[in-house]
Design a protein around this motif. Structure first.
Motif, PDB file in Angstrom:
ATOM      1  N   GLY A 133       0.803  -1.218   0.000  1.00  0.00           N
ATOM      2  CA  GLY A 133       0.000   0.000   0.000  1.00  0.00           C
ATOM      3  C   GLY A 133       0.834   1.265   0.000  1.00  0.00           C
ATOM      4  N   LYS A 134       2.001   1.197  -0.638  1.00  0.00           N
ATOM      5  CA  LYS A 134       2.901   2.352  -0.726  1.00  0.00           C
ATOM      6  C   LYS A 134       3.063   2.738  -2.187  1.00  0.00           C
ATOM      7  N   THR A 135       3.554   3.953  -2.415  1.00  0.00           N
ATOM      8  CA  THR A 135       3.821   4.387  -3.781  1.00  0.00           C
ATOM      9  C   THR A 135       5.115   3.736  -4.274  1.00  0.00           C
ATOM     10  N   LYS A 136       5.290   3.738  -5.578  1.00  0.00           N
ATOM     11  CA  LYS A 136       6.520   3.172  -6.146  1.00  0.00           C
ATOM     12  C   LYS A 136       7.739   3.935  -5.659  1.00  0.00           C
ATOM     13  N   GLU A 137       7.618   5.248  -5.516  1.00  0.00           N
ATOM     14  CA  GLU A 137       8.754   6.043  -5.036  1.00  0.00           C
ATOM     15  C   GLU A 137       9.087   5.707  -3.585  1.00  0.00           C
ATOM     16  N   GLU A 138       8.085   5.478  -2.759  1.00  0.00           N
ATOM     17  CA  GLU A 138       8.328   5.076  -1.370  1.00  0.00           C
ATOM     18  C   GLU A 138       9.046   3.726  -1.325  1.00  0.00           C
ATOM     19  N   ILE A 139       8.657   2.829  -2.197  1.00  0.00           N
ATOM     20  CA  ILE A 139       9.293   1.506  -2.254  1.00  0.00           C
ATOM     21  C   ILE A 139      10.731   1.633  -2.737  1.00  0.00           C
ATOM     22  N   ARG A 140      10.945   2.435  -3.779  1.00  0.00           N
ATOM     23  CA  ARG A 140      12.321   2.656  -4.271  1.00  0.00           C
ATOM     24  C   ARG A 140      13.211   3.203  -3.148  1.00  0.00           C
ATOM     25  N   LYS A 141      12.686   4.185  -2.414  1.00  0.00           N
ATOM     26  CA  LYS A 141      13.449   4.798  -1.327  1.00  0.00           C
ATOM     27  C   LYS A 141      13.805   3.753  -0.262  1.00  0.00           C
ATOM     28  N   GLU A 142      12.853   2.906   0.083  1.00  0.00           N
ATOM     29  CA  GLU A 142      13.096   1.873   1.080  1.00  0.00           C
ATOM     30  C   GLU A 142      14.148   0.871   0.582  1.00  0.00           C
ATOM     31  N   LEU A 143      14.065   0.477  -0.683  1.00  0.00           N
ATOM     32  CA  LEU A 143      15.034  -0.469  -1.233  1.00  0.00           C
ATOM     33  C   LEU A 143      16.436   0.134  -1.272  1.00  0.00           C
ATOM     34  N   ARG A 144      16.516   1.428  -1.584  1.00  0.00           N
ATOM     35  CA  ARG A 144      17.828   2.092  -1.594  1.00  0.00           C
ATOM     36  C   ARG A 144      18.464   2.123  -0.213  1.00  0.00           C
ATOM     37  N   SER A 145      17.607   2.191   0.827  1.00  0.00           N
ATOM     38  CA  SER A 145      18.138   2.289   2.185  1.00  0.00           C
ATOM     39  C   SER A 145      18.644   0.957   2.738  1.00  0.00           C
ATOM     40  N   LEU A 146      18.350  -0.147   2.057  1.00  0.00           N
ATOM     41  CA  LEU A 146      18.778  -1.470   2.567  1.00  0.00           C
ATOM     42  C   LEU A 146      20.261  -1.667   2.455  1.00  0.00           C
TER      43      LEU A 146
END
Length: 61
Positions: free
Chosen positions: A48-61
């Motif tokens: 239930g997140k935007t694609k940009e929110e998901i991209r940001k989370e993946l970058r932070s891993l």
């Protein structure tokens, strides 16, 4: 276009995502090169997140 880049081990990143979001399955986290939109769409639907929110989370891993 902002391409998704995942640094380090994808298996480690998958483990972290599964810990944080217990509803994710291995199928949800299957990433194939050239299929970024499909991958992000699956995560977007599940989390239930935007694609940009998901991209940001993946970058932070």
């Amino acid at each position: 276009m902002n391409k998704l880049m995942i640094k380090g081990s994808w298996n480690e990143a998958k483990g972290k995502l599964k810990q944080k979001y217990g509803t994710l399955t291995d199928d949800d986290l299957t990433f194939s090169e050239g299929q970024e939109d499909e991958f992000l769409g699956r995560l977007q639907k599940r989390l239930g997140k935007t694609k940009e929110e998901i991209r940001k989370e993946l970058r932070s891993l």
